[in-house]
Design an enzyme around this catalytic site. Sequence first.
Site, PDB file in Angstrom:
ATOM      1  N   GLU A   1       0.816  -1.221   0.000  1.00  0.00           N
ATOM      2  CA  GLU A   1       0.000   0.000   0.000  1.00  0.00           C
ATOM      3  C   GLU A   1       0.848   1.268   0.000  1.00  0.00           C
ATOM      4  O   GLU A   1       0.363   2.345   0.332  1.00  0.00           O
ATOM      5  CB  GLU A   1      -0.931  -0.002   1.217  1.00  0.00           C
ATOM      6  CG  GLU A   1      -1.959  -1.134   1.163  1.00  0.00           C
ATOM      7  CD  GLU A   1      -2.958  -1.090   2.319  1.00  0.00           C
ATOM      8  OE1 GLU A   1      -2.840  -0.210   3.195  1.00  0.00           O
ATOM      9  OE2 GLU A   1      -3.846  -1.942   2.334  1.00  0.00           O
TER      10      GLU A   1
ATOM     11  N   LYS B   1     -15.825  -1.695   3.007  1.00  0.00           N
ATOM     12  CA  LYS B   1     -15.140  -1.993   1.744  1.00  0.00           C
ATOM     13  C   LYS B   1     -16.203  -2.582   0.834  1.00  0.00           C
ATOM     14  O   LYS B   1     -16.642  -3.725   1.055  1.00  0.00           O
ATOM     15  CB  LYS B   1     -14.047  -3.045   1.970  1.00  0.00           C
ATOM     16  CG  LYS B   1     -12.838  -2.604   2.770  1.00  0.00           C
ATOM     17  CD  LYS B   1     -11.967  -3.813   3.115  1.00  0.00           C
ATOM     18  CE  LYS B   1     -10.644  -3.399   3.734  1.00  0.00           C
ATOM     19  NZ  LYS B   1      -9.959  -4.556   4.363  1.00  0.00           N
TER      20      LYS B   1
HETATM   21  P1  PGA Z   1      -6.707  -6.169   2.140  1.00  0.00           P
HETATM   22  O1  PGA Z   1      -6.772  -5.684   3.654  1.00  0.00           O
HETATM   23  O2  PGA Z   1      -5.293  -6.640   1.896  1.00  0.00           O
HETATM   24  O3  PGA Z   1      -7.658  -7.358   2.154  1.00  0.00           O
HETATM   25  O4  PGA Z   1      -7.152  -5.081   1.264  1.00  0.00           O
HETATM   26  C1  PGA Z   1      -6.479  -4.427   4.091  1.00  0.00           C
HETATM   27  C2  PGA Z   1      -7.003  -4.304   5.493  1.00  0.00           C
HETATM   28  O5  PGA Z   1      -6.912  -5.297   6.264  1.00  0.00           O
HETATM   29  O6  PGA Z   1      -7.548  -3.276   5.879  1.00  0.00           O
HETATM   30 ZN    ZN Z   2      -8.091  -4.164   7.973  1.00  0.00          ZN
END
Ligand code: PGA
Ligand code: ZN
Length: 403
Positions: free
Chosen positions: A192, A318
């Site tokens: 990220e 999400k």
């Molecule tokens: P992800 O998780 O890798 O599934 O996008 C990010 C998170 O745990 O917030």
């Molecule tokens: Zn998370």
Amino acid sequence: MVIFDSRGSETVEVELVSGNISARVGAPSGKSRGAKEVMPFPENDARKAVQAFNTVLKQRLLGFDASDQRGVDELLKKVDGTENFSRIGGNLAYAVSAASAVLAARAQNIPPWAYIARLSGLKPCYPLPLGNVLGGGAHAGEGAPDIQEFLVFPQHVANVVEAVKCNVEAHRRLGRILLRKVGGFGGGRGDEGAYAPPLDDEKALEAVKEAVEGLNQGLGLDVAASNMYNTERDRYVYRNRGVEKTAEEQLEYIAGLVERFGLAYVEDPFHEEDFESHRRLCKMFPRLLVCGDDLVVTRARLIGEAARKGSVRAVILKPNQVGTISDTIAAAVEAERNSIVRVVSHRSGETCDGFLAHLAVGLGATFIKAGVLGGERVAKANELIRIYGQHGESLLLAEVGYA
Ligand code: PGA
Ligand code: ZN
């Protein structure tokens, strides 16, 4: 069609057209996924999602009214016919659902955030960026911290542009500190865009704390504890440090970090079935934003359950965890009903799509969690800045109720 995400993995993008108006949305992909999320792709294959679109969905969407969001989302569920979008994939469902919302907004000549606000009935606002500046766990290699994300957010800033700037400055300062202090560290970053230095959790927190000195920022963690949890042994495994902890030891450890570093936000400190330990942490710190991600996976029912049990004060939203805009709105409304802070979030594998910013504004989220640097992260911040450029002070900047 199939496109690539920021990790170079295949994902899907959907373009819907009505007359001379069109809308295109790309779906992100998570790596640290909750067990109760929908399936991202049929048989884990983005190409199979496109096949499903062409064979079972396209024909049914032709002539459909995009402004009937509920209708579109019901159609997606009906065509899929499973509980978890395993036939067409949650990422395809999300991309169609979101593209339909954007198309409807364009047809009505209003910005997507205003359309989402109208659908949800929630009060729109500019969210505070909750930025991942240092990371480990599933998002980084060996030797990095075991905790997945070390987060910062601005407090007492004048507007959303200043808020974004504040996180960028923290990220920059942290880079300078790490390069100076961590031997052998060359500035490497995880999935990220957060630095991934060879440090343990506490040393990492010390570095982040030093970076935000004088910036008036809140600190947080995403422990992503489900990834650490070994079900058979009922222990949290800190792989990079060779340590294991029972639930009780995990609670003590997290509570110690909250106290020592004055943390304001802790996401997924325990595994995704453990509502009780989450409740105990909430009880110990009446102002701490204990946030559920894998615990509630953007499902209104689980958010309601977590609220009743006193397990969370904030929830991650999400949209591709649940697959449709309507269900994401239902989750946000359930959070509002229970006075729970909303955190609209990216995934670790992202596209340069900026729709997430509109979703966060339209759902009146307190935070948008979309990383700090990297084109696919900055895309969300820049879209927020564009919204601010157009609408200025007619919308307010969110305030953190608990911090
Ligand atoms: P992800 O998780 O890798 O599934 O996008 C990010 C998170 O745990 O917030
Ligand atoms: Zn998370």
